[in-house]
Scaffold this motif. Structure first.
Motif, PDB file in Angstrom:
ATOM      1  N   ASP A   6       0.837  -1.203   0.000  1.00 45.55           N
ATOM      2  CA  ASP A   6       0.000   0.000   0.000  1.00 45.55           C
ATOM      3  C   ASP A   6       0.871   1.253   0.000  1.00 45.55           C
ATOM      4  OD1 ASP A   6      -2.301  -1.540   0.107  1.00 45.55           O
ATOM      5  OD2 ASP A   6      -2.456  -1.413   2.295  1.00 45.55           O
ATOM      6  N   ARG A   9       2.592   1.805  -3.359  1.00 44.60           N
ATOM      7  CA  ARG A   9       1.642   2.264  -4.375  1.00 44.60           C
ATOM      8  C   ARG A   9       1.340   3.749  -4.215  1.00 44.60           C
ATOM      9  NH1 ARG A   9      -3.651  -1.117  -4.622  1.00 44.60           N
ATOM     10  NH2 ARG A   9      -3.978   0.344  -6.366  1.00 44.60           N
ATOM     11  N   ARG A  12       4.461   5.840  -5.189  1.00 44.80           N
ATOM     12  CA  ARG A  12       4.639   5.906  -6.641  1.00 44.80           C
ATOM     13  C   ARG A  12       3.615   6.840  -7.278  1.00 44.80           C
ATOM     14  NH1 ARG A  12       5.760  -0.529  -8.013  1.00 44.80           N
ATOM     15  NH2 ARG A  12       7.994  -0.515  -7.484  1.00 44.80           N
ATOM     16  N   ASP A  78      -8.126   1.937  -4.377  1.00 44.75           N
ATOM     17  CA  ASP A  78      -7.638   1.927  -5.758  1.00 44.75           C
ATOM     18  C   ASP A  78      -8.017   3.229  -6.463  1.00 44.75           C
ATOM     19  OD1 ASP A  78      -6.627  -0.596  -5.352  1.00 44.75           O
ATOM     20  OD2 ASP A  78      -8.306  -1.636  -6.312  1.00 44.75           O
ATOM     21  N   VAL A  81      -5.737   6.077  -5.168  1.00 40.35           N
ATOM     22  CA  VAL A  81      -4.382   5.957  -5.699  1.00 40.35           C
ATOM     23  C   VAL A  81      -4.328   6.470  -7.135  1.00 40.35           C
ATOM     24  CG1 VAL A  81      -2.572   4.333  -6.401  1.00 40.35           C
ATOM     25  CG2 VAL A  81      -3.683   4.084  -4.171  1.00 40.35           C
ATOM     26  N   SER A  85      -2.402  10.302  -8.656  1.00 41.89           N
ATOM     27  CA  SER A  85      -1.269  10.072  -9.553  1.00 41.89           C
ATOM     28  C   SER A  85      -1.106  11.187 -10.579  1.00 41.89           C
ATOM     29  CB  SER A  85      -1.423   8.734 -10.277  1.00 41.89           C
ATOM     30  OG  SER A  85      -2.553   8.754 -11.141  1.00 41.89           O
TER      31      SER A  85
END
Length: 287
Positions: A6, A9, A12, A78, A81, A85
């Motif tokens: 987690d 992720r 990133r 999800d 995230v 990004s």
């Protein structure tokens, strides 16, 4: 608990568009690369550091919600995230956090009023007359234990606040004042020990409130000297910053800063700013 996966992720997603060091650099080469990345970043080193601080704060928020909030749901995690990004998505996420905090703050204000919190203490410290006299006379004490304590803090070293030694340092029992090129930056020890970042707005709001408040029951509001500019301490990572405009009387400003601001206003300002239960008025303070 958020898993290592987690965390990776989220890291990133948050930092995918930030510069990355090439592989195989030596320690010295890596430091040079980091310095170059900060200097070349749009807006300069301060913008680079603020962006890093902001994204790391978002990392903490997302992982906290993953551990104990609605992001325990895999689908919601999800989605978040993916959202963070991109720059647009990060702005959306920040707006959501700000709006959520405003709701929490409004609720807390109502609860405070309902509970009837006691009045805050009038001052955090009593200004020492001899220390003020030395400041007014321009007799710098030099860097002492409080300056050393602040300068050694990790976030201060990372941002490089005192990479270049200040021209003059005046230490007081409550903190210190740095003076250079017609500007004064005020550092309050209790604020940096709690985490300076959380108090930029509170000290600036305290200043605006105090500048409109009589110094005593019979007096008028303090008259700020002509040519004195006041700003929050973000740029210098301090509690408050002052600067003299060209043509203004620096000796007059120095006397006012010592006798009126440090001697009478700052102790009351610090009491309000450092009391997390104190709710600054929502109107009349400006921006």
């Amino acid at each position: 608990m958020a898993s290592d996966l987690d965390t990776v992720r989220v890291l990133r997603a948050l930092f995918n568009d930030m510069p990355r060091a090439p592989q195989g650099l030596s320690g010295l080469e890596l430091m040079a690369w980091i310095k170059s990345s900060m200097t070349d970043y749009e807006g300069g080193e301060m913008a680079y550091m603020i962006e890093h601080i902001t994204r790391n704060s978002m990392l903490d928020i997302v992982l906290h919600m993953r551990e104990s909030g609605h992001l325990q749901d895999d689908a919601a995690f999800d989605e978040t995230v993916a959202l963070i990004s991109t720059e647009e998505g990060r702005r959306t996420f920040r707006d959501r956090c700000i709006n959520a905090q405003k709701t929490v703050d409004a609720t807390e204000r109502l609860l405070k009023r309902a509970r009837g919190f006691p009045r805050i203490k009038q001052t955090v410290f009593v200004a020492d007359a001899q220390e003020i006299a030395r400041f007014v006379n321009g007799q710098a004490s030099g860097a002492g234990p409080l300056f050393a304590e602040y300068a050694s803090r990790e976030e201060v070293r990372e941002i490089g606040v005192f990479d270049q030694a200040p021209e003059q340092v005046f230490e007081f029992a409550w903190g210190f004042v740095v003076e250079q090129q017609g500007a004064w930056n005020v550092y309050v020890a209790e604020a940096w020990r709690r985490g300076t970042v959380g108090y930029f707005d509170r000290f600036f709001n305290a200043w605006k409130l105090e500048a409109a408040t009589p110094l005593d029951d019979a007096g008028a509001a303090p008259e700020v000297p002509a040519g004195l500019l006041v700003d929050d301490g973000i740029g210098s990572f301090s509690s408050l910053s002052f600067e003299v405009e060209a043509g203004a009387s620096a000796p007059l400003v120095r006397r006012w800063l010592g006798e009126t601001f440090i001697g009478r206003m700052l102790p009351r300002m610090a009491a309000r700013a450092l009391d997390d239960t104190y709710d600054f008025p929502a109107t009349g303070l400006g921006n």
